[in-house]
Design a protein around this motif. Structure first.
Motif, short mmCIF file in Angstrom:
data_model
loop_
_atom_site.label_atom_id
_atom_site.label_comp_id
_atom_site.label_asym_id
_atom_site.label_seq_id
_atom_site.Cartn_x
_atom_site.Cartn_y
_atom_site.Cartn_z
N LEU A 239 -2.73 0.54 3.01
CA LEU A 239 -3.24 -0.53 2.15
C LEU A 239 -2.17 -1.57 1.86
N ALA B 218 -8.32 3.69 -4.90
CA ALA B 218 -8.56 3.59 -3.47
C ALA B 218 -9.43 4.75 -2.97
N THR C 63 -0.77 4.67 0.38
CA THR C 63 -0.58 3.65 -0.64
C THR C 63 0.26 4.22 -1.77
N PRO D 297 -10.51 10.45 3.05
CA PRO D 297 -9.15 10.52 3.59
C PRO D 297 -8.26 11.50 2.82
N THR E 92 -9.23 -3.93 -2.96
CA THR E 92 -9.21 -2.56 -2.44
C THR E 92 -10.60 -2.14 -1.99
N LEU F 13 -4.70 8.14 4.10
CA LEU F 13 -4.67 6.90 3.32
C LEU F 13 -3.29 6.76 2.68
N VAL G 255 -4.50 4.77 7.53
CA VAL G 255 -4.83 3.50 6.88
C VAL G 255 -3.75 3.16 5.87
N PHE H 81 -12.94 4.41 -0.92
CA PHE H 81 -13.11 4.95 0.44
C PHE H 81 -14.22 5.99 0.48
N ASN I 229 -11.06 -3.58 1.28
CA ASN I 229 -10.27 -2.79 2.25
C ASN I 229 -11.13 -1.66 2.81
N ALA I 230 -11.72 -0.88 1.89
CA ALA I 230 -12.53 0.27 2.30
C ALA I 230 -13.75 -0.17 3.09
N PRO J 84 -4.91 11.87 0.91
CA PRO J 84 -4.00 10.92 0.26
C PRO J 84 -2.55 11.15 0.68
#
Length: 231
Positions: free
Chosen positions: A62, A174, A166, A185, A143, A164, A60, A178, A146-147, A187
């Motif tokens: 962002l 984030a 970003t 996720p 954000t 994830l 994912v 999420f 987004n999630a 990071p």
């Protein structure tokens, strides 16, 4: 204007705060709060072993805004690092033989000519991500959205690995969003925002302070909204 007896003291305090922000001393502290140590190492500098991807992997990425440059709508500077990392992770995943998807998120909160996700797609294609492996989420404006919008895609695919991508300053907020939607996720930090401390004021330090304040207010908003049942 109303407290005339303290007008010069208020002005002096405002000038000192502005200097601390512009010279990097206060903006650096704000960034440290927005970028905790666990999210402060870029993925390409992290001292970790080779990542093992599961049979099904979702990456994912962002959004981080767009801007007009020489009359053309392009990603904002921090987004290029996100695109490069998302493409690199996809390439690693593909080499291991798994099913790899890059979920590109970002609507059009700035009311530009196109949504963020749609704007980023050509750059991802140029970086080697096949169009068949791209999933576009171009409706979210925050954000948290987004999630929320990515969650059904991730849960439907039943992915073994979720990454994830970003910038460091956004990762803390984030991850909260999420996890709120039952995703956990890994990071993948694409870049870390830094300040330059000194005596002279710098516009970049003020921009970093604004970014850090935006993230810190967003984190506080998350906890307040959760407490009153809005998130």
């Amino acid at each position: 204007m109303l407290w005339r007896s303290a007008r010069w003291r208020v002005a002096a305090c405002a000038a000192i705060v502005f200097w601390l922000l512009a010279a990097g001393w206060l903006s650096g502290v704000l960034l440290d709060f927005a970028q905790p140590r666990m999210y402060r190492t870029p993925y390409d500098q992290a001292r970790v072993g080779p990542m093992s991807f599961g049979p099904r992997t979702a990456i994912v990425m962002l959004g981080g805004g767009t801007e007009y440059r020489d009359g053309q709508l392009v990603p904002k500077p921090d987004v290029y690092a996100r695109i490069a990392l998302a493409a690199a992770l996809h390439a690693k995943c593909a080499r291991e033989g798994g099913v790899c998807r890059v979920i590109v998120t970002g609507g059009n909160p700035q009311h530009h000519a196109s949504a963020e996700a749609d704007n980023y797609v050509p750059y991802l294609l140029h970086a080697g991500v096949p169009s068949a492996d791209l999933v576009i989420e171009n409706q979210s404006l925050t954000t948290w959205q987004n999630a929320r919008n990515v969650a059904p895609i991730v849960h439907a695919e039943n992915n073994d690995t979720l990454l994830l991508v970003t910038s460091s300053y956004q990762m803390r907020r984030a991850m909260l969003d999420f996890r709120r939607f039952d995703m956990n996720p890994l990071p993948a930090v694409s870049s870390v925002r830094l300040v330059k401390r000194g005596l002279l004021p710098r516009v970049a330090n003020l921009d970093s302070a604004e970014t850090a304040l935006h993230e810190l207010i967003g984190i506080a908003q998350f906890y307040v909204y959760r407490m009153i049942g809005w998130f």
